[in-house]
Scaffold this motif. Structure first.
Motif, PDB file in Angstrom:
ATOM      1  N   ALA A  96      61.469 -35.248  -0.994  1.00 30.11           N
ATOM      2  CA  ALA A  96      62.888 -35.382  -0.632  1.00 30.11           C
ATOM      3  C   ALA A  96      63.763 -34.674  -1.652  1.00 30.11           C
ATOM      4  O   ALA A  96      64.765 -34.036  -1.303  1.00 30.11           O
ATOM      5  N   ALA A  97      63.381 -34.755  -2.922  1.00 32.71           N
ATOM      6  CA  ALA A  97      64.145 -34.091  -3.978  1.00 32.71           C
ATOM      7  C   ALA A  97      64.008 -32.574  -3.911  1.00 32.71           C
ATOM      8  O   ALA A  97      64.848 -31.845  -4.440  1.00 32.71           O
ATOM      9  N   LEU A  98      62.983 -32.080  -3.248  1.00 32.77           N
ATOM     10  CA  LEU A  98      62.772 -30.637  -3.130  1.00 32.77           C
ATOM     11  C   LEU A  98      63.430 -30.021  -1.901  1.00 32.77           C
ATOM     12  O   LEU A  98      63.415 -28.796  -1.743  1.00 32.77           O
ATOM     13  N   VAL A  99      64.003 -30.831  -1.026  1.00 36.67           N
ATOM     14  CA  VAL A  99      64.625 -30.293   0.186  1.00 36.67           C
ATOM     15  C   VAL A  99      65.740 -29.317  -0.168  1.00 36.67           C
ATOM     16  O   VAL A  99      65.782 -28.192   0.330  1.00 36.67           O
ATOM     17  N   GLU A 100      66.652 -29.711  -1.035  1.00 40.45           N
ATOM     18  CA  GLU A 100      67.794 -28.843  -1.366  1.00 40.45           C
ATOM     19  C   GLU A 100      67.350 -27.578  -2.096  1.00 40.45           C
ATOM     20  O   GLU A 100      67.739 -26.471  -1.699  1.00 40.45           O
ATOM     21  N   PRO A 101      66.534 -27.646  -3.149  1.00 41.31           N
ATOM     22  CA  PRO A 101      66.119 -26.394  -3.782  1.00 41.31           C
ATOM     23  C   PRO A 101      65.285 -25.503  -2.856  1.00 41.31           C
ATOM     24  O   PRO A 101      65.369 -24.272  -2.933  1.00 41.31           O
ATOM     25  N   SER A 102      64.503 -26.108  -1.966  1.00 41.55           N
ATOM     26  CA  SER A 102      63.757 -25.305  -0.999  1.00 41.55           C
ATOM     27  C   SER A 102      64.703 -24.597  -0.040  1.00 41.55           C
ATOM     28  O   SER A 102      64.486 -23.433   0.324  1.00 41.55           O
ATOM     29  N   ALA A 103      65.762 -25.281   0.347  1.00 42.50           N
ATOM     30  CA  ALA A 103      66.762 -24.661   1.217  1.00 42.50           C
ATOM     31  C   ALA A 103      67.431 -23.478   0.523  1.00 42.50           C
ATOM     32  O   ALA A 103      67.701 -22.449   1.151  1.00 42.50           O
ATOM     33  N   VAL A 104      67.692 -23.597  -0.776  1.00 40.11           N
ATOM     34  CA  VAL A 104      68.262 -22.491  -1.547  1.00 40.11           C
ATOM     35  C   VAL A 104      67.320 -21.286  -1.496  1.00 40.11           C
ATOM     36  O   VAL A 104      67.752 -20.150  -1.272  1.00 40.11           O
ATOM     37  N   VAL A 122      61.964 -11.325  -7.461  1.00 40.25           N
ATOM     38  CA  VAL A 122      62.541 -12.617  -7.785  1.00 40.25           C
ATOM     39  C   VAL A 122      62.807 -12.607  -9.285  1.00 40.25           C
ATOM     40  O   VAL A 122      61.879 -12.429 -10.075  1.00 40.25           O
ATOM     41  N   THR A 123      64.073 -12.760  -9.661  1.00 36.47           N
ATOM     42  CA  THR A 123      64.411 -12.774 -11.085  1.00 36.47           C
ATOM     43  C   THR A 123      64.527 -14.220 -11.537  1.00 36.47           C
ATOM     44  O   THR A 123      65.423 -14.938 -11.134  1.00 36.47           O
ATOM     45  N   GLY A 124      63.563 -14.628 -12.322  1.00 37.25           N
ATOM     46  CA  GLY A 124      63.505 -16.004 -12.805  1.00 37.25           C
ATOM     47  C   GLY A 124      62.380 -16.750 -12.120  1.00 37.25           C
ATOM     48  O   GLY A 124      62.344 -16.832 -10.899  1.00 37.25           O
ATOM     49  N   ALA A 125      61.445 -17.259 -12.913  1.00 40.36           N
ATOM     50  CA  ALA A 125      60.283 -17.947 -12.362  1.00 40.36           C
ATOM     51  C   ALA A 125      60.329 -19.443 -12.619  1.00 40.36           C
ATOM     52  O   ALA A 125      59.303 -20.098 -12.747  1.00 40.36           O
ATOM     53  N   GLY A 126      61.546 -19.983 -12.669  1.00 44.50           N
ATOM     54  CA  GLY A 126      61.695 -21.427 -12.789  1.00 44.50           C
ATOM     55  C   GLY A 126      61.456 -22.084 -11.442  1.00 44.50           C
ATOM     56  O   GLY A 126      60.890 -21.467 -10.530  1.00 44.50           O
ATOM     57  N   PRO A 127      61.872 -23.329 -11.287  1.00 43.00           N
ATOM     58  CA  PRO A 127      61.619 -24.041 -10.029  1.00 43.00           C
ATOM     59  C   PRO A 127      62.172 -23.334  -8.790  1.00 43.00           C
ATOM     60  O   PRO A 127      61.462 -23.193  -7.790  1.00 43.00           O
ATOM     61  N   ILE A 128      63.420 -22.872  -8.832  1.00 48.32           N
ATOM     62  CA  ILE A 128      63.986 -22.180  -7.666  1.00 48.32           C
ATOM     63  C   ILE A 128      63.266 -20.853  -7.445  1.00 48.32           C
ATOM     64  O   ILE A 128      62.961 -20.471  -6.312  1.00 48.32           O
ATOM     65  N   ASN A 150      59.872 -15.921 -19.893  1.00 48.28           N
ATOM     66  CA  ASN A 150      58.957 -16.989 -20.281  1.00 48.28           C
ATOM     67  C   ASN A 150      57.571 -16.707 -19.694  1.00 48.28           C
ATOM     68  O   ASN A 150      57.366 -16.800 -18.479  1.00 48.28           O
ATOM     69  N   ASP A 151      56.616 -16.379 -20.574  1.00 45.66           N
ATOM     70  CA  ASP A 151      55.267 -16.047 -20.111  1.00 45.66           C
ATOM     71  C   ASP A 151      54.573 -17.214 -19.406  1.00 45.66           C
ATOM     72  O   ASP A 151      53.788 -17.001 -18.478  1.00 45.66           O
ATOM     73  N   ALA A 152      54.855 -18.439 -19.813  1.00 45.06           N
ATOM     74  CA  ALA A 152      54.241 -19.598 -19.153  1.00 45.06           C
ATOM     75  C   ALA A 152      54.705 -19.684 -17.693  1.00 45.06           C
ATOM     76  O   ALA A 152      53.908 -19.981 -16.806  1.00 45.06           O
ATOM     77  N   ARG A 153      55.960 -19.399 -17.458  1.00 45.59           N
ATOM     78  CA  ARG A 153      56.465 -19.411 -16.080  1.00 45.59           C
ATOM     79  C   ARG A 153      55.844 -18.282 -15.260  1.00 45.59           C
ATOM     80  O   ARG A 153      55.545 -18.455 -14.081  1.00 45.59           O
ATOM     81  N   LEU A 154      55.645 -17.135 -15.886  1.00 49.68           N
ATOM     82  CA  LEU A 154      55.015 -16.024 -15.173  1.00 49.68           C
ATOM     83  C   LEU A 154      53.571 -16.366 -14.812  1.00 49.68           C
ATOM     84  O   LEU A 154      53.108 -16.055 -13.705  1.00 49.68           O
ATOM     85  N   GLU A 155      52.861 -17.038 -15.714  1.00 49.87           N
ATOM     86  CA  GLU A 155      51.492 -17.468 -15.416  1.00 49.87           C
ATOM     87  C   GLU A 155      51.481 -18.480 -14.275  1.00 49.87           C
ATOM     88  O   GLU A 155      50.603 -18.449 -13.410  1.00 49.87           O
ATOM     89  N   PHE A 156      52.452 -19.375 -14.286  1.00 48.38           N
ATOM     90  CA  PHE A 156      52.557 -20.349 -13.200  1.00 48.38           C
ATOM     91  C   PHE A 156      52.777 -19.631 -11.867  1.00 48.38           C
ATOM     92  O   PHE A 156      52.173 -19.981 -10.855  1.00 48.38           O
ATOM     93  N   ALA A 157      53.629 -18.606 -11.874  1.00 51.69           N
ATOM     94  CA  ALA A 157      53.898 -17.837 -10.652  1.00 51.69           C
ATOM     95  C   ALA A 157      52.620 -17.207 -10.119  1.00 51.69           C
ATOM     96  O   ALA A 157      52.370 -17.223  -8.905  1.00 51.69           O
ATOM     97  N   LYS A 158      51.798 -16.677 -11.004  1.00 54.79           N
ATOM     98  CA  LYS A 158      50.519 -16.095 -10.585  1.00 54.79           C
ATOM     99  C   LYS A 158      49.612 -17.163  -9.972  1.00 54.79           C
ATOM    100  O   LYS A 158      48.857 -16.884  -9.044  1.00 54.79           O
ATOM    101  N   GLY A 159      49.698 -18.368 -10.515  1.00 54.31           N
ATOM    102  CA  GLY A 159      48.868 -19.460 -10.020  1.00 54.31           C
ATOM    103  C   GLY A 159      49.262 -19.950  -8.640  1.00 54.31           C
ATOM    104  O   GLY A 159      48.406 -20.366  -7.864  1.00 54.31           O
ATOM    105  N   ILE A 160      50.558 -19.920  -8.335  1.00 50.59           N
ATOM    106  CA  ILE A 160      50.969 -20.418  -7.012  1.00 50.59           C
ATOM    107  C   ILE A 160      50.835 -19.358  -5.930  1.00 50.59           C
ATOM    108  O   ILE A 160      50.743 -19.686  -4.761  1.00 50.59           O
ATOM    109  N   LEU A 161      50.818 -18.084  -6.339  1.00 48.28           N
ATOM    110  CA  LEU A 161      50.678 -17.021  -5.345  1.00 48.28           C
ATOM    111  C   LEU A 161      49.888 -15.858  -5.948  1.00 48.28           C
ATOM    112  O   LEU A 161      50.463 -14.956  -6.559  1.00 48.28           O
ATOM    113  N   PRO A 162      48.563 -15.903  -5.791  1.00 40.39           N
ATOM    114  CA  PRO A 162      47.755 -14.789  -6.291  1.00 40.39           C
ATOM    115  C   PRO A 162      48.253 -13.464  -5.701  1.00 40.39           C
ATOM    116  O   PRO A 162      48.646 -13.389  -4.543  1.00 40.39           O
TER     117      PRO A 162
END
Length: 171
Positions: A96-104, A122-128, A150-162
Motif C-alpha cells: 500500500a505504501a508503494l502505490v504512490e511511488p509506483s504511480a510516479v 533513469v537518473t538516480g537509482a533510489g527507490p523511485i 552511489n555504487d551500492a544503488r547501482l549494484e541493486f539496480a543490476k540485481g532487480i533487472l539483469p
C-alpha cells in the motif's frame, strides 16, 4: 499557502492505513477500510487548473507529510476523502505504501512515451529510480541505463533487472 499548515509538522507521504473515522458526507470509504494514500492536496474548485480537472497542476499544490497537518509518521493522519483509495485485502501494508511511488514511476514512463524498443536513461537509482526501471521494462524498453553516484544503488539496480547498464558519473 492553500493548506494553512505550518511547522512543526509530521513527515511522510508514502503510506497506507486503516480508516478509523470518516467525516460528514464521505462516501468512498468507511471505518475499517484499508487504504493507500495519494498525497497531493490541492483546491478542488475556484482555481484555474482545478476548474479544468487538472488538480495536480495547481500553483497551490501541497503535499501530505510536507505541507499538511499530518503525515505518514503520525499515529493518526487527517486526510481529505480524495487523498485515500481503498485497497484490496490481498495487498500488504508495505505494498500500500508503494502505490504512490509506483504511480510516479509509471507516470514518468507514460510522459516519456516509453514503448517497445525504447532506450531509457533513469537518473538516480533510489527507490523511485528502481521502480522506474521496472516500469520502463514493463512498458517495453529494450535498453535501460541507470546513473547514480552511489555504487551500492547501482549494484541493486543490476540485481532487480539483469542487463541494465549502470553508470557512475564520478568515473
Amino acid at each position: 499557502r492553500f493548506t494553512g499548515a505550518h511547522g512543526p509538522q509530521v513527515v511522510g507521504h508514502e503510506f497506507g492505513g486503516v480508516i478509523e473515522a470518516v467525516g460528514e458526507g464521505v462516501t468512498s470509504v468507511k471505518v475499517g477500510d484499508r487504504v493507500s494514500i495519494q498525497p497531493l492536496v490541492m483546491p478542488r474548485s475556484g482555481d484555474y487548473f482545478a476548474d479544468r480537472g487538472l488538480f495536480h497542476l495547481s500553483t497551490q499544490l501541497a503535499l501530505v507529510g510536507l505541507s499538511w497537518v499530518s503525515g505518514g509518521m503520525a499515529e493518526y493522519a487527517l486526510l481529505n476523502e480524495y487523498n485515500v483509495a481503498p485497497i484490496p485485502d490481498a495487498l500488504s501494508d508495505e505494498e500500500a505504501a508503494l502505490v504512490e511511488p509506483s504511480a510516479v514511476a509509471v507516470y514518468s514512463c507514460d510522459r516519456g512515451e516509453v514503448t517497445a524498443g525504447s532506450s531509457v536513461l533513469v537518473t538516480g537509482a533510489g527507490p523511485i529510480g528502481a521502480l522506474t526501471i521496472l516500469a520502463a521494462k514493463a512498458a517495453g524498453a529494450a535498453q535501460i541505463f541507470v546513473s547514480d553516484l552511489n555504487d551500492a544503488r547501482l549494484e541493486f539496480a543490476k540485481g532487480i533487472l539483469p542487463g541494465v547498464v549502470t553508470l557512475n558519473p564520478k568515473r
